[in-house]
Design an enzyme around this catalytic site. Sequence first.
Site, short mmCIF file in Angstrom:
data_model
loop_
_atom_site.label_atom_id
_atom_site.label_comp_id
_atom_site.label_asym_id
_atom_site.label_seq_id
_atom_site.Cartn_x
_atom_site.Cartn_y
_atom_site.Cartn_z
NE ARG A 48 64.69 48.72 32.53
CZ ARG A 48 65.80 49.48 32.61
NH1 ARG A 48 67.00 48.91 32.71
NH2 ARG A 48 65.72 50.79 32.59
CE1 TYR A 100 53.73 26.76 23.27
CE2 TYR A 100 55.53 28.32 23.51
CZ TYR A 100 54.18 28.05 23.46
OH TYR A 100 53.27 29.07 23.59
CG ASP A 173 61.95 24.60 27.33
OD1 ASP A 173 61.55 24.26 28.47
OD2 ASP A 173 61.31 25.35 26.59
CE LYS A 198 53.48 26.47 29.67
NZ LYS A 198 52.64 27.56 29.27
#
Length: 379
Positions: A48, A100, A173, A198
Site C-alpha cells: 500500500r 465529468y 484534470d 483513458k
Amino acid sequence: MKSNLSTLLAQAGNRKDPKTGAISVPIYQTASFGHTGLGQSTGFDYSRTSNPTRLVLEETLAAADGGVKGFAFASGLAAIDAVLHLFHSGDRLIVTEDLYGGTFRLFEQVFRPLGLDALYVDTSNLQAVQKALQSPGIKGIFIETPTNPLLKIADIRTISSWARAQNILTIVDNTFFTPVFQKPLELGADIAVYSATKFLAGHNDVVAGAVVVRTAELGERIGFFQNAIGSILGPQDSWLVIRGLKTLPLRLQKQQENALQVATWLASHPHVKLVRFPGLPHHPGRDILDREQIGFGSMISFEIDAASRVAGILSGVKVFLFAESLGGVESLITYPAVQTHADMDPATRDRLGINDRLLRLSVGIEDVNDLIHDLEAVL
Ligand SMILES: Cc1ncc(COP(=O)(O)O)c(C=O)c1O
C-alpha cells in the site's frame, strides 16, 4: 541524460531488473517485503505504501509531466479524491462547470456534505474566473480542460498565474490531452490529475488514476493521503498502464489525425447541427491551443437535429462501440446526458448544452474510412 517524451515513455521500466535484464518491468505481485533485521528495509515494506512496479509507473508519470512526484491510484476518481483531501471543511474551490459527471458527483455528494464548497464557473471564460477568484474563502481551482463532454478550453497559464498570486492551488484534470499534448505543471498549475483508464493506459482494459505534483511539499501530502486512504493501483494494473504509456505518443497522433477527419466530415453533414472538436478552426479556445502549441486530442461531441435519432444511432453503429469511457484504441460512442452526466440535474445539463441531442465520440486508431462509413450509415 534527460530524454524526450517518446523515448522516456517507450523505455519506461527498462533497466529496472539488473539481475535478469528483463526488458518488461517485473510485476511484483506481493503485499509485503521481508526485512533482514530490525531497522533494515529494501526501501519497500508494504505494497500500500510502495510497490516496485507501481513505483516505475509513478516515476514515469512524474517525468512525463515534468513534476516532482507521481502517484498511481485505483481510478481517476480515487486520484481526485486524494487531491481533494488537501482541503478542509469551510474551504471553497472554483470548479469547471461542465466537468465529468463523476467528478461533479464527488464534489456534490461526497465533499459538499463534509463542508467543501464548489463554486461552478465556466473556466473557459477568463472574466468569469477572475470574478470568482474574488469570492471569499477560495483555496483551490479545479480545471478540467478540455471539458467532458463540451470540449471547452481553459487558459491554464493565465488562470494559474492569478491563482498563485493569491496563494490558491491550481489543479488540472488533463485526462483528455495527456502530457503528450498539454503539460499543466509547465503552464503553471500545481497538480495534474488523470483518469489513467483513458488515454494513458489506452486499451480499455484497466481502471486507473494518476496525480502528478509540482512541489516536494505537495508530494509529501499526496503521498500521505495515498497511503492513509489506501486507494492505490495494484501491481498488475500498474504494469498495464506502463505498457500502455509506451505507445501513448503514437496512439494519440493517429487518434488525433482520425478525429480531425471525422470532425470535418461531421461538420458538413445535414443532420448534424453542431460539432465540437478543438482541432476545427473555429473551435472556441483554439487560439490558446495554437499559442501554447497544444494538440487537439481525439474527442468530438456533436449535436444531431433530433433526439429521436439517438437510439437508432447507438444501436446501429458497427465499428464504433456504444459504451462509456474514452481514450482507447477502439472508437466509442457515448450519450452523455444518460451515461456520463446522469448525476447532473436536467436543468443544469440543458443550460450547459449537455442536451438529449448531444453525442460524444472517442476516436480510436482504426481506418478512418471505416469510422466515417459507420457514421454515414447511421446518420
Ligand atoms: C475527465 C475525466 N476525469 C476523471 C474521470 C474519472 O476517472 P475514472 O473513471 O478512472 O475513475 C473521468 C472518467 O470518465 C473523466 O472523463
